[in-house]
Design a protein around this motif. Structure first.
Motif, PDB file in Angstrom:
ATOM      1  N   TYR A  33     -38.956  23.075  -4.325  1.00  0.00           N
ATOM      2  CA  TYR A  33     -38.734  23.140  -2.875  1.00  0.00           C
ATOM      3  C   TYR A  33     -38.460  21.785  -2.230  1.00  0.00           C
ATOM      4  CZ  TYR A  33     -40.466  27.837  -3.529  1.00  0.00           C
ATOM      5  OH  TYR A  33     -40.616  29.121  -3.965  1.00  0.00           O
ATOM      6  N   ARG A  34     -38.516  20.731  -3.009  1.00  0.00           N
ATOM      7  CA  ARG A  34     -38.365  19.346  -2.536  1.00  0.00           C
ATOM      8  C   ARG A  34     -39.519  18.912  -1.631  1.00  0.00           C
ATOM      9  NH1 ARG A  34     -32.599  20.456  -1.388  1.00  0.00           N
ATOM     10  NH2 ARG A  34     -32.961  19.866   0.746  1.00  0.00           N
ATOM     11  N   TYR A  35     -40.552  19.727  -1.533  1.00  0.00           N
ATOM     12  CA  TYR A  35     -41.817  19.363  -0.890  1.00  0.00           C
ATOM     13  C   TYR A  35     -42.821  20.453  -1.247  1.00  0.00           C
ATOM     14  CZ  TYR A  35     -41.551  22.797   3.001  1.00  0.00           C
ATOM     15  OH  TYR A  35     -41.518  23.921   3.760  1.00  0.00           O
ATOM     16  N   LEU A  36     -44.055  20.326  -0.749  1.00  0.00           N
ATOM     17  CA  LEU A  36     -45.064  21.339  -1.055  1.00  0.00           C
ATOM     18  C   LEU A  36     -45.309  22.207   0.178  1.00  0.00           C
ATOM     19  CD1 LEU A  36     -47.732  19.275  -3.076  1.00  0.00           C
ATOM     20  CD2 LEU A  36     -45.990  20.838  -3.959  1.00  0.00           C
ATOM     21  N   PRO A  37     -44.642  23.346   0.246  1.00  0.00           N
ATOM     22  CA  PRO A  37     -44.894  24.221   1.398  1.00  0.00           C
ATOM     23  C   PRO A  37     -46.337  24.714   1.368  1.00  0.00           C
ATOM     24  CG  PRO A  37     -42.967  24.952   0.130  1.00  0.00           C
ATOM     25  CD  PRO A  37     -43.676  23.916  -0.688  1.00  0.00           C
TER      26      PRO A  37
END
Ligand code: FES
Length: 160
Positions: A33-37
């Motif tokens: 996700y290109r980050y941690l939702p």
């Protein structure tokens, strides 16, 4: 961003039975996700059977984890001593001006995230800017526009 629960489960399953792999799981989620939702962090905690606060704590402890969505391209400027004395602050200023963001921010179009780092271990090439893991040495403010245009051009070429 919509989190795919099945995908998160696949990641957790990959490390099933290896409780010491929480960081690796979170790295895989971030790669997806290109980050941690937040939703993904909750799913990981549920699946692994750890308290949410523990998984959240690991997520926020490590600098490598991003809690906000990142841009399509990450632009990292080395601000270590060797790069600094060779002009990294001027390169960073120019990137900030061109992208209209400060370090740790992402452009409105979600194209670029700007980061800084303290030494990439290639001091002789300084000042260095890394874009999407590609090193660009001996950077100068005057090369910034060309660098960004090249990244956008390459990215647009891939869409076709
Ligand atoms: S200070 Fe920039 S690579 Fe070492």
């Amino acid at each position: 961003m919509k989190v795919n629960a099945k995908k998160v489960k696949e990641i957790v399953d990959k490390y099933r039975g290896r409780h010491d792999c929480l960081v690796s799981m979170l790295q895989d989620v971030q790669a997806e996700y290109r980050y941690l939702p937040e939703e993904a962090i909750k799913l990981v905690a549920d699946q692994v059977g750890l308290p949410l606060i523990q998984v959240y704590g690991v997520s926020t402890f490590f600098k490598a984890f991003r809690m906000e969505p990142a841009g399509k391209h990450t632009c990292t400027v080395c601000m270590g001593t060797a790069c600094h004395v060779r002009g990294a602050p001027r390169v960073l200023d120019e990137l900030e001006r061109k992208l209209r963001i400060a370090p740790k921010q992402t452009t409105k179009d979600q194209e670029f995230t700007l980061e800084t780092v303290n030494c990439l271990g290639a001091c002789a090439l300084g000042p260095i800017v890394v874009v999407d893991e590609k090193y660009h040495g001996q950077m100068k403010p005057g090369k910034v526009a060309e660098l960004l245009a090249g990244v956008k051009k390459k990215s647009n070429g891939k869409k076709r």
